[in-house]
Design a protein around this motif. Structure first.
Motif, PDB file in Angstrom:
ATOM      1  N   PRO A   1       0.395  -1.463  -0.243  1.00 65.82           N
ATOM      2  CA  PRO A   1      -0.195   0.608   0.292  1.00 65.82           C
ATOM      3  C   PRO A   1       0.879   0.658   0.096  1.00 65.82           C
TER       4      PRO A   1
ATOM      5  N   ARG B   1       1.452   5.557   0.752  1.00 69.25           N
ATOM      6  CA  ARG B   1       1.249   6.612   1.780  1.00 69.25           C
ATOM      7  C   ARG B   1       1.159   7.389   0.490  1.00 69.25           C
ATOM      8  N   ASP B   2       0.474   8.682   1.133  1.00 65.44           N
ATOM      9  CA  ASP B   2       0.419  10.290   0.751  1.00 65.44           C
ATOM     10  C   ASP B   2      -0.226  10.680  -0.738  1.00 65.44           C
TER      11      ASP B   2
ATOM     12  N   ARG C   1      -5.296  13.052   0.289  1.00 67.53           N
ATOM     13  CA  ARG C   1      -4.455  11.693   0.889  1.00 67.53           C
ATOM     14  C   ARG C   1      -4.298  10.424   1.607  1.00 67.53           C
ATOM     15  N   THR C   2      -3.768   9.643   0.513  1.00 70.26           N
ATOM     16  CA  THR C   2      -3.883   7.995   1.414  1.00 70.26           C
ATOM     17  C   THR C   2      -3.280   8.526   2.981  1.00 70.26           C
ATOM     18  N   ALA C   3      -3.576   7.503   3.861  1.00 68.90           N
ATOM     19  CA  ALA C   3      -3.638   7.178   4.387  1.00 68.90           C
ATOM     20  C   ALA C   3      -2.138   6.288   4.972  1.00 68.90           C
ATOM     21  N   TRP C   4      -1.856   6.145   6.041  1.00 69.23           N
ATOM     22  CA  TRP C   4      -0.142   5.417   5.834  1.00 69.23           C
ATOM     23  C   TRP C   4      -0.383   4.315   5.655  1.00 69.23           C
ATOM     24  N   ASP C   5      -1.739   3.397   5.515  1.00 65.52           N
ATOM     25  CA  ASP C   5      -2.127   1.591   4.995  1.00 65.52           C
ATOM     26  C   ASP C   5      -2.969   2.176   3.971  1.00 65.52           C
ATOM     27  N   GLY C   6      -2.314   3.012   2.909  1.00 62.68           N
ATOM     28  CA  GLY C   6      -2.775   3.276   1.675  1.00 62.68           C
ATOM     29  C   GLY C   6      -4.292   3.048   1.603  1.00 62.68           C
ATOM     30  N   ARG C   7      -5.542   3.386   2.362  1.00 64.25           N
ATOM     31  CA  ARG C   7      -7.085   3.263   2.829  1.00 64.25           C
ATOM     32  C   ARG C   7      -7.058   4.848   2.713  1.00 64.25           C
ATOM     33  N   ILE C   8      -8.280   5.468   1.718  1.00 63.57           N
ATOM     34  CA  ILE C   8      -8.861   6.447   1.279  1.00 63.57           C
ATOM     35  C   ILE C   8     -10.464   6.488   1.117  1.00 63.57           C
TER      36      ILE C   8
ATOM     37  N   HIS D   1       1.190  10.825  -7.639  1.00 63.39           N
ATOM     38  CA  HIS D   1       1.879  10.570  -6.581  1.00 63.39           C
ATOM     39  C   HIS D   1       3.339  10.812  -7.397  1.00 63.39           C
TER      40      HIS D   1
END
Length: 183
Positions: free
Chosen positions: A33, A35-36, A48-55, A68
């Motif tokens: 995943p 991030r950002d 922006r996506t979180a540390w685990d790639g979720r949005i 990115h």
């Protein structure tokens, strides 16, 4: 009772109800995943996506832009997105510009048709298996446990063979010394 129903009705009318969809942004090469990653939805909202790639994106979007610095930019249509995962390619696998230089091949076309084609041998990709290398571990265990014992046994056998050969030679010499005395 009427007052409670009225309060609930007012709260429901005032609350903004919007359905959202959860997505995971993943690097297509490493399957990790990301991030950002900046996600722009067609209504102008940027997240922006979180540390685990979720949005979380609105459920009814027509187009989303995933951007990115280390990944190739990708536009995704809402109708195109079937599951909750979006794969992005790394930037190093992207060619920025392609230049094609051509020549007049109308004269060569006839000779190409008449020339027999030879299939080219395609090199096989080097696949490195994931996970532990069991054969290497077994080899290491053998080299550190059984291997030295076998090597010591081999050296002992070699030394014994040498000693026995020497003893046989001494025995022959002794017999040659004793045999003239008996005659």
């Amino acid at each position: 009772m009427v007052r409670l129903c009225f309060i609930i009705f007012i709260m429901l009318c005032c609350a903004k109800v919007s359905a959202q969809r959860s997505l995971v942004v993943i690097n297509a090469e490493t399957k990790l995943p990301m991030r950002d990653v900046l996600v722009r939805v067609d209504n102008g909202e940027e997240k922006r996506t979180a540390w685990d790639g979720r949005i979380a994106v609105p459920d009814s979007f027509s187009r989303a832009d995933f951007c990115h610095p280390r990944l190739q930019r990708r536009y995704v249509l809402g109708s195109e997105l079937k599951n909750d995962t979006v794969y992005l390619l790394p930037q190093m696998n992207v060619i920025d510009e392609v230049v094609v230089i051509g020549r007049d091949r109308s004269k060569e076309h006839i000779s190409d048709i008449l020339r027999p084609t030879t299939p080219k041998e395609v090199p096989l990709p080097q696949v490195i298996p994931s996970g532990p290398n069991v054969l290497a571990m077994l080899g290491w265990v053998f080299d550190h446990t059984i291997g030295p014992k076998l090597e010591a046994r081999h050296k002992r056998k070699k030394a014994l063979k040498k000693i026995r050969a020497q003893e046989a030679e001494y025995e022959r010499m002794w017999e040659s010394i004793e045999s003239p005395q008996q005659k």
